[in-house]
Design a protein around this motif. Structure first.
Motif, PDB file in Angstrom:
ATOM      1  N   LEU A   1       0.815  -1.195   0.000  1.00 60.73           N
ATOM      2  CA  LEU A   1       0.000   0.000   0.000  1.00 60.73           C
ATOM      3  C   LEU A   1       0.858   1.257   0.000  1.00 60.73           C
ATOM      4  CD1 LEU A   1      -2.934   0.965   0.228  1.00 60.73           C
ATOM      5  CD2 LEU A   1      -2.637   0.962   2.692  1.00 60.73           C
ATOM      6  N   VAL A   2       0.562   2.191  -0.885  1.00 56.65           N
ATOM      7  CA  VAL A   2       1.311   3.434  -0.998  1.00 56.65           C
ATOM      8  C   VAL A   2       0.497   4.602  -0.473  1.00 56.65           C
ATOM      9  CG1 VAL A   2       2.413   5.021  -2.615  1.00 56.65           C
ATOM     10  CG2 VAL A   2       2.573   2.568  -2.979  1.00 56.65           C
ATOM     11  N   TYR A   3      -0.826   4.566  -0.678  1.00 57.52           N
ATOM     12  CA  TYR A   3      -1.683   5.661  -0.267  1.00 57.52           C
ATOM     13  C   TYR A   3      -2.997   5.093   0.231  1.00 57.52           C
ATOM     14  CZ  TYR A   3      -4.062  10.129  -0.246  1.00 57.52           C
ATOM     15  OH  TYR A   3      -4.718  11.243   0.149  1.00 57.52           O
ATOM     16  N   SER A   4      -3.486   5.666   1.306  1.00 59.91           N
ATOM     17  CA  SER A   4      -4.764   5.257   1.850  1.00 59.91           C
ATOM     18  C   SER A   4      -5.624   6.500   2.014  1.00 59.91           C
ATOM     19  CB  SER A   4      -4.568   4.583   3.207  1.00 59.91           C
ATOM     20  OG  SER A   4      -5.811   4.414   3.853  1.00 59.91           O
ATOM     21  N   THR A   5      -6.893   6.412   1.632  1.00 61.56           N
ATOM     22  CA  THR A   5      -7.779   7.568   1.783  1.00 61.56           C
ATOM     23  C   THR A   5      -8.043   7.856   3.252  1.00 61.56           C
ATOM     24  OG1 THR A   5      -9.685   6.124   1.529  1.00 61.56           O
ATOM     25  CG2 THR A   5      -8.914   7.279  -0.431  1.00 61.56           C
ATOM     26  N   GLU A   6      -7.856   6.872   4.088  1.00 59.53           N
ATOM     27  CA  GLU A   6      -8.093   7.052   5.522  1.00 59.53           C
ATOM     28  C   GLU A   6      -6.958   7.810   6.206  1.00 59.53           C
ATOM     29  OE1 GLU A   6      -8.370   3.964   9.093  1.00 59.53           O
ATOM     30  OE2 GLU A   6      -9.814   3.642   7.492  1.00 59.53           O
ATOM     31  N   SER A   7      -5.688   7.489   5.875  1.00 60.73           N
ATOM     32  CA  SER A   7      -4.567   8.105   6.596  1.00 60.73           C
ATOM     33  C   SER A   7      -3.543   8.772   5.694  1.00 60.73           C
ATOM     34  CB  SER A   7      -3.885   7.057   7.468  1.00 60.73           C
ATOM     35  OG  SER A   7      -3.465   5.975   6.684  1.00 60.73           O
ATOM     36  N   GLY A   8      -3.739   8.819   4.401  1.00 54.85           N
ATOM     37  CA  GLY A   8      -2.811   9.509   3.506  1.00 54.85           C
ATOM     38  C   GLY A   8      -1.670   8.615   3.058  1.00 54.85           C
ATOM     39  N   ARG A   9      -0.466   9.221   2.875  1.00 52.54           N
ATOM     40  CA  ARG A   9       0.696   8.484   2.383  1.00 52.54           C
ATOM     41  C   ARG A   9       1.157   7.437   3.388  1.00 52.54           C
ATOM     42  NH1 ARG A   9       2.279   8.709  -1.714  1.00 52.54           N
ATOM     43  NH2 ARG A   9       3.844   9.536  -2.994  1.00 52.54           N
TER      44      ARG A   9
ATOM     45  N   PRO B   1       6.603   2.647   2.812  1.00 53.44           N
ATOM     46  CA  PRO B   1       6.728   1.293   2.263  1.00 53.44           C
ATOM     47  C   PRO B   1       7.534   0.363   3.168  1.00 53.44           C
ATOM     48  CG  PRO B   1       8.106   2.824   1.042  1.00 53.44           C
ATOM     49  CD  PRO B   1       7.310   3.640   2.011  1.00 53.44           C
ATOM     50  N   GLY B   2       8.359   0.908   4.054  1.00 53.18           N
ATOM     51  CA  GLY B   2       9.185   0.076   4.927  1.00 53.18           C
ATOM     52  C   GLY B   2       8.398  -0.559   6.057  1.00 53.18           C
ATOM     53  N   CYS B   3       7.702   0.273   6.840  1.00 52.14           N
ATOM     54  CA  CYS B   3       6.992  -0.247   8.010  1.00 52.14           C
ATOM     55  C   CYS B   3       5.487  -0.331   7.786  1.00 52.14           C
ATOM     56  CB  CYS B   3       7.291   0.622   9.230  1.00 52.14           C
ATOM     57  SG  CYS B   3       6.795   2.340   9.052  1.00 52.14           S
ATOM     58  N   ARG B   4       5.017   0.142   6.641  1.00 48.91           N
ATOM     59  CA  ARG B   4       3.604   0.103   6.246  1.00 48.91           C
ATOM     60  C   ARG B   4       2.694   0.839   7.221  1.00 48.91           C
ATOM     61  NH1 ARG B   4       2.445  -4.952   2.624  1.00 48.91           N
ATOM     62  NH2 ARG B   4       4.509  -5.218   1.774  1.00 48.91           N
ATOM     63  N   GLN B   5       3.222   1.895   7.819  1.00 45.24           N
ATOM     64  CA  GLN B   5       2.460   2.770   8.698  1.00 45.24           C
ATOM     65  C   GLN B   5       2.254   4.099   7.984  1.00 45.24           C
ATOM     66  OE1 GLN B   5       1.299   1.946  11.784  1.00 45.24           O
ATOM     67  NE2 GLN B   5       2.071  -0.109  11.396  1.00 45.24           N
ATOM     68  N   PRO B   6       1.297   4.922   8.435  1.00 43.75           N
ATOM     69  CA  PRO B   6       1.196   6.271   7.861  1.00 43.75           C
ATOM     70  C   PRO B   6       2.519   7.015   8.073  1.00 43.75           C
ATOM     71  CG  PRO B   6      -0.747   5.770   9.163  1.00 43.75           C
ATOM     72  CD  PRO B   6       0.223   4.641   9.373  1.00 43.75           C
ATOM     73  N   VAL B   7       2.886   7.887   7.136  1.00 51.19           N
ATOM     74  CA  VAL B   7       4.173   8.573   7.186  1.00 51.19           C
ATOM     75  C   VAL B   7       4.341   9.334   8.500  1.00 51.19           C
ATOM     76  CG1 VAL B   7       5.558  10.370   6.086  1.00 51.19           C
ATOM     77  CG2 VAL B   7       4.384   8.692   4.699  1.00 51.19           C
TER      78      VAL B   7
ATOM     79  N   GLN C   1       3.380   8.435  11.450  1.00 48.71           N
ATOM     80  CA  GLN C   1       3.727   7.502  12.518  1.00 48.71           C
ATOM     81  C   GLN C   1       4.776   6.479  12.101  1.00 48.71           C
ATOM     82  OE1 GLN C   1      -0.064   7.051  12.015  1.00 48.71           O
ATOM     83  NE2 GLN C   1      -0.579   8.758  13.336  1.00 48.71           N
ATOM     84  N   CYS C   2       5.558   6.797  11.095  1.00 50.22           N
ATOM     85  CA  CYS C   2       6.577   5.890  10.581  1.00 50.22           C
ATOM     86  C   CYS C   2       7.603   5.565  11.667  1.00 50.22           C
ATOM     87  CB  CYS C   2       7.269   6.511   9.381  1.00 50.22           C
ATOM     88  SG  CYS C   2       8.596   5.511   8.710  1.00 50.22           S
ATOM     89  N   THR C   3       7.881   4.272  11.863  1.00 51.22           N
ATOM     90  CA  THR C   3       8.846   3.857  12.878  1.00 51.22           C
ATOM     91  C   THR C   3      10.205   3.520  12.279  1.00 51.22           C
ATOM     92  OG1 THR C   3       8.067   1.577  12.693  1.00 51.22           O
ATOM     93  CG2 THR C   3       7.073   2.948  14.406  1.00 51.22           C
ATOM     94  N   CYS C   4      10.287   3.266  10.989  1.00 56.49           N
ATOM     95  CA  CYS C   4      11.566   2.872  10.407  1.00 56.49           C
ATOM     96  C   CYS C   4      12.521   4.049  10.287  1.00 56.49           C
ATOM     97  CB  CYS C   4      11.380   2.189   9.066  1.00 56.49           C
ATOM     98  SG  CYS C   4      10.585   3.191   7.820  1.00 56.49           S
ATOM     99  N   LYS C   5      12.025   5.286  10.179  1.00 51.20           N
ATOM    100  CA  LYS C   5      12.923   6.436  10.063  1.00 51.20           C
ATOM    101  C   LYS C   5      13.562   6.783  11.404  1.00 51.20           C
ATOM    102  CE  LYS C   5       9.304   9.876  10.560  1.00 51.20           C
ATOM    103  NZ  LYS C   5       8.518  10.890   9.898  1.00 51.20           N
TER     104      LYS C   5
END
Length: 120
Positions: free
Chosen positions: A10-18, A21-27, A29-33
């Protein structure tokens, strides 16, 4: 032929936006960065002057600063302000427009970094 799951999901979700691709979380709340390691090196900041590929115009380069990306951006902003010049931060290297090697070295020493002049 690759499936959609092999391409990163999944790249974009209408529910949470972008989506990351690494952790598959919304940008947001990204944990990989957050797990990026600090750059490694010998702890010496090297300052040099370069003109290659710039139409003969001089650029002061600062390499080897052992801080994360956000702190590097902030340090670049401080150095550009100290020189009264523009510049950028690319690939862990601070570029300040113009020949400001002495000013940059003095500013870095004032901030407590161990500085060496690199190149001729």
């Amino acid at each position: 032929m690759k499936s959609l799951a092999d391409l990163g999901g999944l790249v974009y979700s209408t529910e949470s936006g972008r989506m990351c691709p690494g952790c598959r979380q919304p940008v947001a709340q990204c944990t990989c960065k957050q797990n990026k390691p600090l750059p490694t090196g010998d702890g010496i900041v090297r300052v040099s002057r370069e003109t290659k590929g710039r139409g003969g115009k001089a650029v002061t380069l600062v390499k080897g600063v052992l801080v994360d990306a956000a702190a590097l951006e902030q340090l670049g902003k401080q150095l550009k302000a100290a020189c009264g010049s523009g510049g950028t931060v690319k690939d862990g290297v601070i570029e300040v427009r113009g020949d400001h090697v002495e000013r940059v070295m003095a500013a870095l020493q004032k901030l407590g970094h161990k500085v060496k002049r690199a190149g001729g």
